[in-house]
Scaffold this motif. Structure first.
Motif, PDB file in Angstrom:
ATOM      1  N   PRO A  61      34.151  40.843  37.995  1.00  0.00           N
ATOM      2  CA  PRO A  61      34.652  39.840  38.931  1.00  0.00           C
ATOM      3  C   PRO A  61      34.091  40.126  40.323  1.00  0.00           C
ATOM      4  O   PRO A  61      33.434  41.153  40.529  1.00  0.00           O
ATOM      5  N   THR A  65      38.031  41.245  44.457  1.00  0.00           N
ATOM      6  CA  THR A  65      39.143  41.465  43.538  1.00  0.00           C
ATOM      7  C   THR A  65      39.419  42.950  43.365  1.00  0.00           C
ATOM      8  O   THR A  65      40.572  43.392  43.397  1.00  0.00           O
ATOM      9  N   TYR A 167      48.553  39.278  40.442  1.00  0.00           N
ATOM     10  CA  TYR A 167      47.194  38.935  40.875  1.00  0.00           C
ATOM     11  C   TYR A 167      46.167  39.335  39.826  1.00  0.00           C
ATOM     12  O   TYR A 167      45.237  38.581  39.519  1.00  0.00           O
ATOM     13  N   ALA A 171      43.175  37.182  38.160  1.00  0.00           N
ATOM     14  CA  ALA A 171      41.831  37.450  38.685  1.00  0.00           C
ATOM     15  C   ALA A 171      40.960  38.271  37.736  1.00  0.00           C
ATOM     16  O   ALA A 171      39.734  38.244  37.861  1.00  0.00           O
TER      17      ALA A 171
END
Length: 285
Positions: A61, A65, A167, A171
């Motif tokens: 990612p 992140t 999160y 993510a």
């Protein structure tokens, strides 16, 4: 939650249940920033070596992140807990951290509507938290005059863990657990390192052997291995499922204390254990 997922959850609870003891031993002679930086960087290096020896599919990612996870699921909460355990009992820290699943449920209802907790799950979370209070009631009674600032630090750590878990669920979808752990731990370690060098002057420290042993064990077992398990479980069970590990940590913390330190077991332990396991069963069905 499948039987295999429950087995991983129990193993993770056993590992992280020992972390309270490792924290308490480590920060006796190693300051919090240095202890956290060492823990995270050693773990990231070990997982990086493993990744080079066992290459596989990658799904990286954006680095933002990893930076966010390194800050809010590693560097910040680990430092807050390590700092607080210099002045408050580990049992009290366990109760305050155990507010994390309830906070995660709230964040999930806002940020992950597809995983909104059901009434049964909420009942299980509340029942499990009641079990935590019963389990650690003797520690809470003795810690009635603990420092308010340290207690607030652990509550802040619980909020940070909860927000980071929600999160991460969004993510880091599809990211291999080893890659997610390396990214988080590496970024968190590099965040803590400048504070360690500036404030703790680690080159001038003389840590005791038991503190060094606690640091190494926590880095290898409680961080490198545990975070791979954590991300694998998060991918398979979601936020509520993985958050249940926080309810199991104090159970194992008490059991390890009885096994390693000869601490007595009481009726509070059995009553708290029954309530926690009932809550985990309800929330994890």
């Amino acid at each position: 939650m499948r039987a295999g997922d429950m087995a991983i959850l129990l193993a993770l609870g056993a590992i992280w249940g020992a972390s309270y003891l490792f924290f308490a031993l480590g920060v006796r002679t190693i300051p919090p920033f240095t202890f956290v930086a060492g823990r995270l960087l050693i773990a990231a290096a070990l997982l990086g070596l493993f990744r080079r020896l066992r290459p596989g599919p990658r799904a990286d990612p954006p680095w933002g992140t990893y930076l966010a996870m390194g800050a809010f699921n590693a560097a910040l909460p680990h430092t807050l807990v390590a700092w607080s355990e210099r002045t408050i009992a580990s049992g009290l820290a366990g109760v305050l951290i155990a507010t994390m699943p309830l906070r995660a449920a709230g964040f999930t209802a806002i940020g992950l509507r597809e995983e909104r907790p059901s009434r049964r799950q909420l009942a299980g979370l509340l029942l499990g938290f009641l079990g935590i209070l019963v389990l650690l009631f003797p520690d809470l009674r003795r810690a009635a005059h603990a420092h308010l600032l340290s207690e607030g630090a652990v509550v802040a750590a619980a909020i940070s863990y909860a927000a980071a878990t929600v999160y991460a669920r969004r993510a880091l979808r599809g990211v291999p657990p080893v890659d997610a752990a390396i990214g988080q731990l590496g970024c968190g370690g590099w965040m803590a390192l400048p504070l360690s060098l500036l404030l703790d002057r680690p080159w001038a420290l003389s840590p005791a052997p038991e503190s060094l042993a606690a640091l190494i064990l926590l880095a290898v077992l409680g961080t490198a291995i545990a975070y791979v398990m954590y991300y694998a479980l998060l991918e398979r069970t979601g936020v509520i499922g993985v958050s249940l590990v926080v309810y199991l940590n104090p159970i194992f913390a008490v059991l390890w204390g009885a096994l390693w330190l000869g601490e007595p077991l009481s009726g509070w332990l059995l009553a708290g254990l029954a309530l926690i396991l009932a809550g985990v069963f309800l929330a994890g069905r």
